[in-house]
Write an enzyme that holds these catalytic residues in place. Sequence first.
Site, PDB file in Angstrom:
ATOM      1  CB  ILE A  58      -0.924  -0.029   1.241  1.00 15.57           C
ATOM      2  CG1 ILE A  58      -1.808   1.132   1.195  1.00 15.57           C
ATOM      3  CG2 ILE A  58      -0.315  -0.062   2.684  1.00 15.57           C
ATOM      4  CD1 ILE A  58      -2.980   1.122   2.287  1.00 15.57           C
ATOM      5  CB  SER A  59       1.222   4.006  -2.393  1.00 17.38           C
ATOM      6  OG  SER A  59       1.362   3.488  -3.725  1.00 17.38           O
ATOM      7  CD  GLN A  60       6.230   7.785   0.725  1.00 20.48           C
ATOM      8  OE1 GLN A  60       6.854   7.181  -0.008  1.00 20.48           O
ATOM      9  NE2 GLN A  60       6.211   8.548   1.429  1.00 20.48           N
TER      10      GLN A  60
END
EC number: 2.1.1.77
Length: 208
Positions: A58-60
């Site tokens: 999950i992207s920052q």
Amino acid sequence: MSNPQAERLVHFLAVNGIRDSEVLSAIARVPRECFLSQAMMHQAYDNNALPIGQGQTISQPYIVAKMTELLRLKRDSKVLEIGTGSGYQTAVLALLVEHVYSVERIKSLQWDAKRRLKQLDIYNVSTKHGDGWLGWENKGPFDAIIVTAAAESVPPVLLQQLNDGGRMVLPVGTDEQQLILIERQKDQFVSQVIEAVNFVPLIAGDLA
């Protein structure tokens, strides 16, 4: 905002250059912990990319906000997301536009994302299990395309699914990646390097 952690995250994003108030509001409203495993929930509002299984992340939040802001979305923008992943970026987009189309190559991730979105009463999303390199031609063209994994080069099929005046944002590269913004101007594509990034690779094909 009733979630102090979300409020702190949004303040961090604003301090670090995210200016679009609607994007910040969407980030504040999406409970990131719902897209993480129990073991990762305590890090939900840290500005970190986190594992979600299947070798994916999950992207920052900063990158989610930055990529979303670059698309300059309107309520009626038709959006294609390549790489549903956990569904977190999808949920943020869904709060900003009338409908989101999202393609995921890993079937289990697609189904988990659909379940999470339903739990959050987000129904303006269509997901498909398929090859992200191919986009979703019969639903296009799109006003905005967001790619959440790094391609070695810009997939030409995706360019052709972009409306005139549309914007695409994607990471490009292998070892050293750059976030690229592409804007279609009739039959020309104008690209701009935004910043260095680090994403999992965009892999052709799909997995059961």
